[in-house]
Scaffold this active site. Sequence first.
Site, PDB file in Angstrom:
ATOM      1  N   HIS A   1      89.468  55.157  38.372  1.00 54.79           N
ATOM      2  CA  HIS A   1      90.497  55.004  37.132  1.00 54.79           C
ATOM      3  C   HIS A   1      89.505  54.795  35.992  1.00 54.79           C
ATOM      4  O   HIS A   1      88.538  54.402  36.240  1.00 54.79           O
ATOM      5  CB  HIS A   1      91.239  53.702  37.587  1.00 54.79           C
ATOM      6  CG  HIS A   1      92.264  53.355  37.007  1.00 54.79           C
ATOM      7  ND1 HIS A   1      92.045  52.319  35.589  1.00 54.79           N
ATOM      8  CD2 HIS A   1      93.518  53.307  36.947  1.00 54.79           C
ATOM      9  CE1 HIS A   1      93.323  52.433  35.166  1.00 54.79           C
ATOM     10  NE2 HIS A   1      94.322  52.775  35.716  1.00 54.79           N
TER      11      HIS A   1
ATOM     12  N   ASP B   1      86.520  48.871  43.626  1.00 53.82           N
ATOM     13  CA  ASP B   1      87.698  48.918  42.914  1.00 53.82           C
ATOM     14  C   ASP B   1      88.818  48.667  44.000  1.00 53.82           C
ATOM     15  O   ASP B   1      89.210  49.859  44.720  1.00 53.82           O
ATOM     16  CB  ASP B   1      87.704  49.904  41.991  1.00 53.82           C
ATOM     17  CG  ASP B   1      89.299  49.873  41.505  1.00 53.82           C
ATOM     18  OD1 ASP B   1      90.235  49.113  41.532  1.00 53.82           O
ATOM     19  OD2 ASP B   1      89.328  50.686  40.308  1.00 53.82           O
TER      20      ASP B   1
ATOM     21  N   GLN C   1      93.981  49.694  44.459  1.00 53.99           N
ATOM     22  CA  GLN C   1      94.986  50.285  45.255  1.00 53.99           C
ATOM     23  C   GLN C   1      94.652  50.137  46.839  1.00 53.99           C
ATOM     24  O   GLN C   1      95.619  50.512  47.675  1.00 53.99           O
ATOM     25  CB  GLN C   1      94.788  51.523  45.089  1.00 53.99           C
ATOM     26  CG  GLN C   1      95.298  52.230  43.727  1.00 53.99           C
ATOM     27  CD  GLN C   1      96.482  51.986  43.445  1.00 53.99           C
ATOM     28  OE1 GLN C   1      97.378  51.625  44.249  1.00 53.99           O
ATOM     29  NE2 GLN C   1      97.000  52.150  42.025  1.00 53.99           N
TER      30      GLN C   1
ATOM     31  N   LYS D   1     100.160  44.497  41.821  1.00 54.04           N
ATOM     32  CA  LYS D   1     100.427  45.643  42.610  1.00 54.04           C
ATOM     33  C   LYS D   1     100.451  45.201  44.045  1.00 54.04           C
ATOM     34  O   LYS D   1     100.926  46.220  44.876  1.00 54.04           O
ATOM     35  CB  LYS D   1      99.125  46.500  42.579  1.00 54.04           C
ATOM     36  CG  LYS D   1      98.814  47.165  41.356  1.00 54.04           C
ATOM     37  CD  LYS D   1      97.599  48.338  41.289  1.00 54.04           C
ATOM     38  CE  LYS D   1      97.078  48.573  39.945  1.00 54.04           C
ATOM     39  NZ  LYS D   1      97.894  49.512  38.970  1.00 54.04           N
TER      40      LYS D   1
ATOM     41  N   CYS E   1      95.739  57.407  34.047  1.00 52.92           N
ATOM     42  CA  CYS E   1      94.280  56.938  33.676  1.00 52.92           C
ATOM     43  C   CYS E   1      93.142  57.345  34.113  1.00 52.92           C
ATOM     44  O   CYS E   1      92.331  56.658  34.514  1.00 52.92           O
ATOM     45  CB  CYS E   1      94.460  55.161  33.937  1.00 52.92           C
ATOM     46  SG  CYS E   1      95.808  54.343  32.927  1.00 52.92           S
TER      47      CYS E   1
HETATM   48  N1  7TS Z   1      91.778  50.603  39.500  1.00 53.34           N
HETATM   49  C1  7TS Z   1      92.767  51.663  40.161  1.00 53.34           C
HETATM   50  C2  7TS Z   1      92.421  52.418  41.077  1.00 53.34           C
HETATM   51  C3  7TS Z   1      94.206  51.459  39.640  1.00 53.34           C
HETATM   52  O1  7TS Z   1      94.898  52.131  40.376  1.00 53.34           O
HETATM   53  C4  7TS Z   1      94.302  50.646  38.677  1.00 53.34           C
HETATM   54  C5  7TS Z   1      95.629  50.789  38.069  1.00 53.34           C
HETATM   55  C6  7TS Z   1      93.372  49.930  37.991  1.00 53.34           C
HETATM   56  C7  7TS Z   1      92.236  50.026  38.344  1.00 53.34           C
HETATM   57  C8  7TS Z   1      93.892  49.067  36.712  1.00 53.34           C
HETATM   58  O2  7TS Z   1      94.457  47.999  37.302  1.00 53.34           O
HETATM   59  P1  7TS Z   1      94.991  46.849  36.084  1.00 53.34           P
HETATM   60  O3  7TS Z   1      96.004  45.921  36.958  1.00 53.34           O
HETATM   61  O4  7TS Z   1      93.744  45.948  35.584  1.00 53.34           O
HETATM   62  O5  7TS Z   1      95.790  47.519  35.231  1.00 53.34           O
HETATM   63  N2  7TS Z   1      96.340  51.787  38.269  1.00 53.34           N
HETATM   64  C9  7TS Z   1      97.573  52.379  37.646  1.00 53.34           C
HETATM   65  C10 7TS Z   1      98.306  53.439  38.105  1.00 53.34           C
HETATM   66  O6  7TS Z   1      97.823  54.346  38.864  1.00 53.34           O
HETATM   67  N3  7TS Z   1      99.337  53.536  37.261  1.00 53.34           N
HETATM   68  O7  7TS Z   1      99.543  52.641  36.504  1.00 53.34           O
HETATM   69  C11 7TS Z   1      98.470  51.863  36.761  1.00 53.34           C
END
Ligand code: 7TS
Length: 407
Positions: free
Chosen positions: A121, A198, A201, A224, A361
């Site tokens: 990401h 990371d 997910q 999430k 992303c």
């Molecule tokens: N890393 C991964 C693997 C992610 O899927 C996401 C967000 C992030 C980092 C960033 O997370 P945040 O909470 O800091 O924004 N992924 C997604 C997605 O797949 N669709 O919208 C956000």
Amino acid sequence: MNSAQIRKLFPILDQEVNGHPLVYLDSAASSQKPISVIEAVKQYYEHDNANVHRGVHTLGSRATDAYEGAREKVARFINAKRTEEIIFTRGTTTALNLVASSYARLNCQEGDEIVITPMEHHSNLIPWQQAAKATGATLKYIPLQPDGTILLSDVEQIITDRTKVVSMTYVSNVLGVVNPVKQVAEIAHRHGAVMVVDGAQSTPHMKVDVQDLDCDFYAFSGHKMCGPTGIGVLYGKKSLLNNMEPIEFGGEMIDEVGLYESTWKEIPYRFEGGTPIIAGAVGLGAAIDFLEEIGMDEIERHEHQLTAYAMERLSEIEGITIYGPQKRAGLVTFNLGDVHPHDVATVLDAQGIAIRAGHHCCQPLMRWLEASSTARASLYLYNTEEDVDRLVKGLIQTKEYFGYAIG
Ligand code: 7TS
């Protein structure tokens, strides 16, 4: 409790969207919140709200207890050895930026290497690009196999004694690939590098044990995993955090402030400058209680079964391209012939079905897939086979709408 019963605990799911009962298949972007989490945040604001770590008054102590209690829950949830290894952040993005801006910039120099994968990401890619630029280190990529997985034999080749940081997603938000992060951490450590995971997910969907993975840093987001937006976590090993500089300065994080020099509090406070995200932490604590009550093993089992069902049903649709390996976490990324994914998502939305469309992303990964964008359905503990059936029916209607033959 089965998924239909769990679904009833999420008030938002009980509504019609565009005249149809809502089917929510976008939990990888952000999950919905159970009533217990909503109530915990409400209760906090109605009874305990105050600033933390400063007041002698009763509300101040209650707020501090609630905030620090949430930290203890997080530590237990991911099996951190010590509570002070848990830093509250705004989310995964902020957590990864903290490691890249503080640890990497202090520990990397010209000639050193930072190793990541093309499936990251942007939150786990751009911070390392920036750290490499700032330090003169080289950014290296572990190549992907045709199904999007990585080979440990490649990892062995790419990581060298010059590698200082290896950073990798546990679960890909596009391919659903589950990376062998424990084995990669072992290889990284053999070369004296730190392992950053990371966990955006993975943490919502499976049991995570940071001591067993033996990763050095682990980042995730509350929103999430049934928690509120605006709260996330960086786990870091105490010995590493103790030697890192804060990247935000101000209230809450200092020990002594002089006119020209200042000193910092102990960890984790030195990384939590300013009034922290107190209600967010309280909500995350309630989300952890909720997930633990259902059981992470049970959640993983349910998603595994439902994903297998979704893969089977979706692959029956003629003209569909599904990206990623057969063995995967609870999401399916696809394209439907040459119908633009935004059109797919729009037609589904008219039927009350929420999926995500775009590059997720992950622009480098999209280029690797040779797709400018894709559609993605992601599953969570409240999804049912009926939701998958509605998606399949919706996709067949989408094909009809765009004039394709029905598979
Ligand atoms: N890393 C991964 C693997 C992610 O899927 C996401 C967000 C992030 C980092 C960033 O997370 P945040 O909470 O800091 O924004 N992924 C997604 C997605 O797949 N669709 O919208 C956000």
